[in-house]
Design a protein around this motif. Sequence first.
Motif, PDB file in Angstrom:
ATOM      1  N   ASN A 111      -6.835  15.344  -8.337  1.00 45.56           N
ATOM      2  CA  ASN A 111      -7.321  15.186  -9.625  1.00 45.56           C
ATOM      3  C   ASN A 111      -8.105  16.204  -9.880  1.00 45.56           C
ATOM      4  OD1 ASN A 111      -8.823  14.599 -11.771  1.00 45.56           O
ATOM      5  ND2 ASN A 111      -9.549  12.371 -11.148  1.00 45.56           N
ATOM      6  N   GLY A 170      -6.002  22.393 -13.784  1.00 48.77           N
ATOM      7  CA  GLY A 170      -6.651  21.503 -14.675  1.00 48.77           C
ATOM      8  C   GLY A 170      -6.598  22.211 -16.241  1.00 48.77           C
ATOM      9  N   ASP A 210       0.660  12.258  -7.221  1.00 46.90           N
ATOM     10  CA  ASP A 210      -0.913  11.921  -7.594  1.00 46.90           C
ATOM     11  C   ASP A 210      -1.584  12.655  -6.658  1.00 46.90           C
ATOM     12  OD1 ASP A 210      -2.970  11.094  -9.107  1.00 46.90           O
ATOM     13  OD2 ASP A 210      -2.894   9.180  -8.305  1.00 46.90           O
ATOM     14  N   CYS A 261     -10.204  16.758 -12.263  1.00 41.76           N
ATOM     15  CA  CYS A 261     -11.466  16.600 -12.783  1.00 41.76           C
ATOM     16  C   CYS A 261     -12.718  16.646 -11.805  1.00 41.76           C
ATOM     17  CB  CYS A 261     -11.462  15.286 -13.561  1.00 41.76           C
ATOM     18  SG  CYS A 261     -10.505  14.962 -14.897  1.00 41.76           S
ATOM     19  N   ARG A 275      -0.650  12.927 -14.651  1.00 41.91           N
ATOM     20  CA  ARG A 275      -0.794  12.784 -12.994  1.00 41.91           C
ATOM     21  C   ARG A 275      -0.393  14.148 -12.528  1.00 41.91           C
ATOM     22  NH1 ARG A 275       3.811   9.226 -11.386  1.00 41.91           N
ATOM     23  NH2 ARG A 275       5.157  11.300 -10.489  1.00 41.91           N
TER      24      ARG A 275
END
Length: 125
Positions: A120, A79, A117, A122, A96
């Motif tokens: 994530n 990330g 996917d 975040c 993605r």
Amino acid sequence: MARHNELGKWGEQYAADYLQDNGYEILDRDWRIGHRDIDIIARTNDGTTIVFVEVKTRTSDVVRKPDDAVDLRKIRNIGYAANNYVKTKGIVDMLRFDIITIVGDNNDNAKLEHIVDAFNPCLAF
């Protein structure tokens, strides 16, 4: 080069070939910011999404599945690197994060799984 490094390089090439065969455009490979890296950065065949791909290659999945190695720390590092890449390159596309796992050690016995996917980053902070 150590055997595990050779296996990893082969796996990344195998994954890149798979992505290209499926219409993805490879934008960067082994992109680094400090000690953090992203194995493959690609654009989807419709041109709307940038995909950050973590490749995990193992000779066997008897003890542990390859995607289990993508832990919270690794997700955070990806990330951070992806955020830097987006800012550096001025990316405005959708993003993605995928994982490609490869079990095997050559083109004849490799089993590839593309987890679209997969996470994530975040949610990892």
